[in-house]
Design an enzyme around this catalytic site. Sequence first.
Site, PDB file in Angstrom:
ATOM      1  N   GLY A  12       0.307  17.249  12.702  1.00 62.05           N
ATOM      2  CA  GLY A  12      -0.885  17.918  13.223  1.00 62.05           C
ATOM      3  C   GLY A  12      -1.948  17.003  13.806  1.00 62.05           C
ATOM      4  N   ASN A  14      -2.304  16.400  16.963  1.00 62.71           N
ATOM      5  CA  ASN A  14      -2.829  17.127  18.129  1.00 62.71           C
ATOM      6  C   ASN A  14      -3.788  18.229  17.683  1.00 62.71           C
ATOM      7  OD1 ASN A  14      -1.667  16.291  20.878  1.00 62.71           O
ATOM      8  ND2 ASN A  14       0.110  16.194  19.530  1.00 62.71           N
ATOM      9  N   LYS A  66      17.003  37.140  12.436  1.00 66.65           N
ATOM     10  CA  LYS A  66      16.137  36.573  13.461  1.00 66.65           C
ATOM     11  C   LYS A  66      15.085  37.612  13.890  1.00 66.65           C
ATOM     12  CE  LYS A  66      16.232  34.714  18.165  1.00 66.65           C
ATOM     13  NZ  LYS A  66      14.866  35.106  18.295  1.00 66.65           N
ATOM     14  N   ASN A 108       1.993  24.468  25.791  1.00 68.14           N
ATOM     15  CA  ASN A 108       2.707  23.513  24.941  1.00 68.14           C
ATOM     16  C   ASN A 108       2.386  22.092  25.409  1.00 68.14           C
ATOM     17  OD1 ASN A 108       4.787  22.578  23.052  1.00 68.14           O
ATOM     18  ND2 ASN A 108       6.052  22.188  24.851  1.00 68.14           N
ATOM     19  N   HIS A 110       4.045  18.411  25.700  1.00 69.55           N
ATOM     20  CA  HIS A 110       5.343  17.730  25.637  1.00 69.55           C
ATOM     21  C   HIS A 110       5.127  16.234  25.907  1.00 69.55           C
ATOM     22  CE1 HIS A 110       9.647  17.241  25.770  1.00 69.55           C
ATOM     23  NE2 HIS A 110       9.463  16.459  26.821  1.00 69.55           N
TER      24      HIS A 110
HETATM   25  C1  GRF Z   1       3.810  15.376  19.608  1.00 68.44           C
HETATM   26  O1  GRF Z   1       4.434  14.228  20.114  1.00 68.44           O
HETATM   27  C2  GRF Z   1       4.016  16.503  20.571  1.00 68.44           C
HETATM   28  O2  GRF Z   1       3.986  16.130  21.902  1.00 68.44           O
HETATM   29  C3  GRF Z   1       5.383  16.948  20.198  1.00 68.44           C
HETATM   30  O3  GRF Z   1       5.405  16.848  18.779  1.00 68.44           O
HETATM   31  C4  GRF Z   1       4.500  15.866  18.350  1.00 68.44           C
HETATM   32  C5  GRF Z   1       3.550  16.506  17.382  1.00 68.44           C
HETATM   33  O4  GRF Z   1       2.723  15.632  16.708  1.00 68.44           O
HETATM   34  N1  GRF Z   1       5.706  18.206  20.784  1.00 68.44           N
HETATM   35  P1  GRF Z   1       1.556  16.158  15.784  1.00 68.44           P
HETATM   36  O5  GRF Z   1       2.133  17.127  14.767  1.00 68.44           O
HETATM   37  O6  GRF Z   1       0.513  16.818  16.662  1.00 68.44           O
HETATM   38  O7  GRF Z   1       1.002  14.935  15.104  1.00 68.44           O
END
Ligand code: GRF
Length: 196
Positions: A12, A14, A66, A108, A110
């Site tokens: 987490g 991000n 599902k 999202n 990436h």
């Molecule tokens: C990040 O590298 C994001 O781009 C990818 O998963 C990772 C998540 O990291 N999709 P965090 O949980 O936000 O630390």
Amino acid sequence: MFNIVVMVSGGGTNLQAIIDRINSNEIPNTRIAAVISSSRKAYALERAANNNIPGEAIVKKDYESKEQFDEALLATIDKYNPDLIVLAGYLVIVPEIVIKKYTNKIINIHPSLIPSFCGDGFYGLKVHEAVLARGCKVTGATVHFVDEGTDTGPIITQKAVYVQEGDTPEILQRRVMEEAEWIILPEAIKKLSEAK
Ligand code: GRF
């Protein structure tokens, strides 16, 4: 108020970047209504709790089918009435019923410059391993809208990051987060909140 739901599976960082930008008022008039995790163990849930944000774990293996999982996830999202759903390291395929209901409202992050190193199998460290194996000199991160495909939706923003000599996948992953992901994901949320 622009209501967002953040979906996570892991650490987490991000999510933390979004929380910090909201707290410092760099993303005004926006609140995280809830954090939804695919796992009970995700540290992201602790980050949510530390910031008095409701956290929920909707775990696939708790459901018999599902369809039941898909419906539980949709019902949980609906409860928070989000203007935007942010996938911030969410490692489960988003059910079609969620994508249909929230068209153009799911984004999202990436960790590569799409269309390079994206799609099935490109997640987490695997992305950075592949970048290094190919000998790329530049990589980066992309924020995009989510559609039915894997990493195929329209691109909102990207930021480039240099690969450096001696990089390991872990070092590169960290640099891509620091120099790109933690910057462009909050920026994209701000932009979309202003466009509401
Ligand atoms: C990040 O590298 C994001 O781009 C990818 O998963 C990772 C998540 O990291 N999709 P965090 O949980 O936000 O630390």
